[in-house]
Design an enzyme around this catalytic site. Sequence first.
Site, short mmCIF file in Angstrom:
data_model
loop_
_atom_site.label_atom_id
_atom_site.label_comp_id
_atom_site.label_asym_id
_atom_site.label_seq_id
_atom_site.Cartn_x
_atom_site.Cartn_y
_atom_site.Cartn_z
N ASN A 11 0.84 -1.21 0.00
CA ASN A 11 0.00 0.00 0.00
C ASN A 11 0.87 1.25 0.00
O ASN A 11 0.58 2.22 -0.70
CB ASN A 11 -0.96 -0.01 1.20
CG ASN A 11 -2.19 -0.86 0.94
OD1 ASN A 11 -3.07 -0.46 0.17
ND2 ASN A 11 -2.24 -2.06 1.53
N HIS A 97 -8.42 -1.25 5.58
CA HIS A 97 -8.72 -2.54 6.22
C HIS A 97 -9.24 -3.49 5.14
O HIS A 97 -10.06 -3.11 4.30
CB HIS A 97 -9.78 -2.33 7.31
CG HIS A 97 -10.07 -3.59 8.06
ND1 HIS A 97 -9.26 -4.07 9.07
CD2 HIS A 97 -11.05 -4.51 7.90
CE1 HIS A 97 -9.75 -5.21 9.52
NE2 HIS A 97 -10.84 -5.50 8.83
N GLU A 167 -7.30 -2.54 -2.59
CA GLU A 167 -6.87 -1.69 -1.47
C GLU A 167 -5.99 -0.56 -1.98
O GLU A 167 -6.14 0.59 -1.57
CB GLU A 167 -6.03 -2.50 -0.46
CG GLU A 167 -6.79 -3.53 0.31
CD GLU A 167 -5.88 -4.24 1.30
OE1 GLU A 167 -4.90 -3.64 1.79
OE2 GLU A 167 -6.14 -5.42 1.57
C1 GAR Z 1 -3.20 -4.87 3.97
O1 GAR Z 1 -3.94 -5.93 3.43
C2 GAR Z 1 -4.06 -4.05 4.91
O2 GAR Z 1 -5.39 -3.98 4.51
C3 GAR Z 1 -3.92 -4.85 6.17
O3 GAR Z 1 -2.56 -5.19 6.23
C4 GAR Z 1 -2.11 -5.40 4.89
C5 GAR Z 1 -0.82 -4.67 4.67
O4 GAR Z 1 -0.28 -4.97 3.42
N1 GAR Z 1 -4.33 -4.08 7.32
C6 GAR Z 1 -5.05 -4.61 8.29
O5 GAR Z 1 -5.38 -5.77 8.31
C7 GAR Z 1 -5.44 -3.61 9.39
N2 GAR Z 1 -6.38 -4.18 10.26
P1 GAR Z 1 0.91 -4.14 2.82
O6 GAR Z 1 2.00 -4.04 3.92
O7 GAR Z 1 1.38 -4.91 1.64
O8 GAR Z 1 0.41 -2.77 2.45
#
Ligand code: GAR
Length: 193
Positions: A11, A97, A167
């Site tokens: 992200n 999320h 996301e």
């Molecule tokens: C993402 O899927 C985000 O939605 C989740 O952690 C991941 C991080 O991915 N967040 C949660 O679950 C918050 N409750 P990334 O490090 O590749 O961006």
Amino acid sequence: MAVLVSGEGTNLQAIIDSIDSGYLRETEIDCVVSDRENIGAIERARRRSIPVIIVNRSNMLSILSPIFQKVDLVVLAGFLKILPSELVKLKPVINIHPSLLPLFGGKGMYGLKVHEEVIRSGMKVSGCTVHLVTEDVDGGPIIAQKCVTVESTDNPESLQQKIHPLEHQLLVETIKNFGEKKFVINNKKLIFI
Ligand code: GAR
């Protein structure tokens, strides 16, 4: 803005790429804050020469207060610690999320665990949510969502793979809309313009 991370940082990468491509204008990441060392997100920040700050539960408030004071927006991009309420009150904080809140959120619901629960529930749709962070974990006002169909052949991993790119889009679009004042955040309340 400040971007807070705990994991791979895809992200964060989506935000960096949107700044570099010009999709996000007049936007800069002042710093990336992590509660873990040796994660992909830190590598991504360093590659783009963004300052990285490591925090832990006990020093979070003192280290992050001056940083939050300086920025316009704080983005939780896979940050898994709960922010002290003093920090949440300081500035607009948004979180991505990986489910359609208010379903499958709350303490302990993160990453693959969320998708496992969605599959277990038998729900035929899932998705992702960007919401305003308040003291109520994953319970703040919803800013935007995107959804996907859950197929009978899906498993937690395939669902995660489907939702992750959404996301990235949703988070970047929301940051753009914040910058363009399509919505404003006033005293932890949302006003859509
Ligand atoms: C993402 O899927 C985000 O939605 C989740 O952690 C991941 C991080 O991915 N967040 C949660 O679950 C918050 N409750 P990334 O490090 O590749 O961006």
